[in-house]
Design a protein around this motif. Structure first.
Motif, PDB file in Angstrom:
ATOM      1  N   LEU A 146       5.715 -12.219  -5.902  1.00  0.00           N
ATOM      2  CA  LEU A 146       6.713 -11.545  -5.067  1.00  0.00           C
ATOM      3  C   LEU A 146       7.281 -12.497  -4.015  1.00  0.00           C
ATOM      4  O   LEU A 146       8.359 -12.267  -3.481  1.00  0.00           O
ATOM      5  CB  LEU A 146       6.102 -10.325  -4.378  1.00  0.00           C
ATOM      6  N   LYS A 147       6.533 -13.557  -3.709  1.00  0.00           N
ATOM      7  CA  LYS A 147       6.938 -14.557  -2.712  1.00  0.00           C
ATOM      8  C   LYS A 147       7.267 -13.916  -1.367  1.00  0.00           C
ATOM      9  O   LYS A 147       8.188 -14.316  -0.672  1.00  0.00           O
ATOM     10  CB  LYS A 147       8.131 -15.375  -3.209  1.00  0.00           C
ATOM     11  N   ALA A 183      13.781 -11.816  -7.577  1.00  0.00           N
ATOM     12  CA  ALA A 183      14.761 -11.200  -8.482  1.00  0.00           C
ATOM     13  C   ALA A 183      15.791 -10.375  -7.722  1.00  0.00           C
ATOM     14  O   ALA A 183      16.675  -9.774  -8.332  1.00  0.00           O
ATOM     15  CB  ALA A 183      14.047 -10.329  -9.512  1.00  0.00           C
ATOM     16  N   GLY A 184      15.664 -10.308  -6.400  1.00  0.00           N
ATOM     17  CA  GLY A 184      16.616  -9.552  -5.597  1.00  0.00           C
ATOM     18  C   GLY A 184      16.262  -8.086  -5.410  1.00  0.00           C
ATOM     19  O   GLY A 184      17.058  -7.318  -4.868  1.00  0.00           O
ATOM     20  N   LYS A 185      15.076  -7.695  -5.870  1.00  0.00           N
ATOM     21  CA  LYS A 185      14.649  -6.305  -5.732  1.00  0.00           C
ATOM     22  C   LYS A 185      13.959  -6.081  -4.392  1.00  0.00           C
ATOM     23  O   LYS A 185      13.179  -6.915  -3.938  1.00  0.00           O
ATOM     24  CB  LYS A 185      13.683  -5.937  -6.861  1.00  0.00           C
ATOM     25  N   GLN A 186      14.247  -4.932  -3.798  1.00  0.00           N
ATOM     26  CA  GLN A 186      13.583  -4.552  -2.551  1.00  0.00           C
ATOM     27  C   GLN A 186      12.126  -4.188  -2.850  1.00  0.00           C
ATOM     28  O   GLN A 186      11.855  -3.451  -3.797  1.00  0.00           O
ATOM     29  CB  GLN A 186      14.300  -3.351  -1.921  1.00  0.00           C
ATOM     30  N   VAL A 187      11.211  -4.713  -2.066  1.00  0.00           N
ATOM     31  CA  VAL A 187       9.783  -4.454  -2.234  1.00  0.00           C
ATOM     32  C   VAL A 187       9.269  -3.772  -0.976  1.00  0.00           C
ATOM     33  O   VAL A 187       9.548  -4.224   0.140  1.00  0.00           O
ATOM     34  CB  VAL A 187       8.999  -5.765  -2.471  1.00  0.00           C
ATOM     35  N   ASN A 188       8.540  -2.686  -1.167  1.00  0.00           N
ATOM     36  CA  ASN A 188       7.912  -1.985  -0.047  1.00  0.00           C
ATOM     37  C   ASN A 188       6.552  -1.476  -0.520  1.00  0.00           C
ATOM     38  O   ASN A 188       6.389  -0.308  -0.840  1.00  0.00           O
ATOM     39  CB  ASN A 188       8.788  -0.839   0.452  1.00  0.00           C
ATOM     40  N   LEU A 189       5.590  -2.384  -0.562  1.00  0.00           N
ATOM     41  CA  LEU A 189       4.230  -2.041  -0.959  1.00  0.00           C
ATOM     42  C   LEU A 189       3.390  -1.898   0.294  1.00  0.00           C
ATOM     43  O   LEU A 189       3.528  -2.689   1.230  1.00  0.00           O
ATOM     44  CB  LEU A 189       3.615  -3.134  -1.833  1.00  0.00           C
ATOM     45  N   LYS A 190       2.533  -0.906   0.309  1.00  0.00           N
ATOM     46  CA  LYS A 190       1.609  -0.774   1.435  1.00  0.00           C
ATOM     47  C   LYS A 190       0.430   0.069   1.019  1.00  0.00           C
ATOM     48  O   LYS A 190       0.471   0.788   0.017  1.00  0.00           O
ATOM     49  CB  LYS A 190       2.299  -0.186   2.660  1.00  0.00           C
ATOM     50  N   GLY A 191      -0.625  -0.047   1.787  1.00  0.00           N
ATOM     51  CA  GLY A 191      -1.810   0.721   1.482  1.00  0.00           C
ATOM     52  C   GLY A 191      -2.866   0.552   2.550  1.00  0.00           C
ATOM     53  O   GLY A 191      -2.689  -0.181   3.521  1.00  0.00           O
ATOM     54  N   THR A 192      -3.952   1.248   2.347  1.00  0.00           N
ATOM     55  CA  THR A 192      -5.131   1.099   3.191  1.00  0.00           C
ATOM     56  C   THR A 192      -6.247   0.639   2.274  1.00  0.00           C
ATOM     57  O   THR A 192      -6.620   1.358   1.341  1.00  0.00           O
ATOM     58  CB  THR A 192      -5.498   2.422   3.889  1.00  0.00           C
TER      59      THR A 192
END
Length: 172
Positions: free
Chosen positions: A102-103, A134-143
């Motif tokens: 994801l860089k 790739a220009g895609k929005q990334v919004n990963l999160k967690g506990t």
């Protein structure tokens, strides 16, 4: 402390000799290699569960897969997604490569550390946000709920790397 400094200087000199042997002739090449080594050496052996979490974040944000893997106990269980457990080094390497691809940096905030003898549970919130290559929005999160174990040399290594903690496998 003095012994560690002497060891670091000797190892740095060895690294420069290796750089010479590999044809890294410019001072910039050698300095870059030395900086990478120095950064790795400082966090090579986390001396507490808190340091283990900080080392993981630092290696992740540097894109240093080998550094991340160096924080794993030989019996590591990596849970890359809810309901999936990996124990084989090649599988774990590939899963971590996917996160690193994801860089984007990871932001980790340790919430709690519970310790009993040589085992500690680290509860932390994390997020990876931004735009991937790739220009895609990334919004990963967690506990996450990770377990680290104190080694014979006093360092702490990950026994369970579980970034999604208790998230149900049917909610992902």
């Amino acid at each position: 402390m003095f012994k560690k400094v002497i060891l670091a200087v000797c190892l740095a000199a060895s690294l420069i000799n290796i750089a010479d042997a590999k044809g890294l002739s410019g001072i910039a090449d050698k300095t870059s290699a030395l900086n990478r080594y120095s950064s790795h050496y400082r966090i090579l052996s986390p001396r507490s569960p808190q340091e283990a979490a900080k080392a993981f974040e630092k290696y992740f944000n540097a894109g240093d897969l080998e550094g991340m893997l160096s924080l794993h106990d030989k019996n590591i269980a990596f849970i890359p997604s809810p309901g999936t457990q990996l124990n084989q080094p090649d599988q774990i390497r590939q899963a971590l490569k996917q996160f690193l691809s994801l860089k984007l940096p990871i932001d980790m905030k340790v919430r709690h550390i519970y310790q009993a003898d040589n085992i500690a549970l680290i509860i932390f919130d994390w997020s990876i946000q931004g735009v991937d290559p790739a220009g895609k929005q990334v919004n990963l999160k967690g506990t996450g709920a990770d377990i680290v174990r104190k080694q014979m040399d006093g360092s702490w290594l990950y026994l369970f790397d579980n970034p999604f903690g208790t998230t149900s496998s049917n909610t992902q």
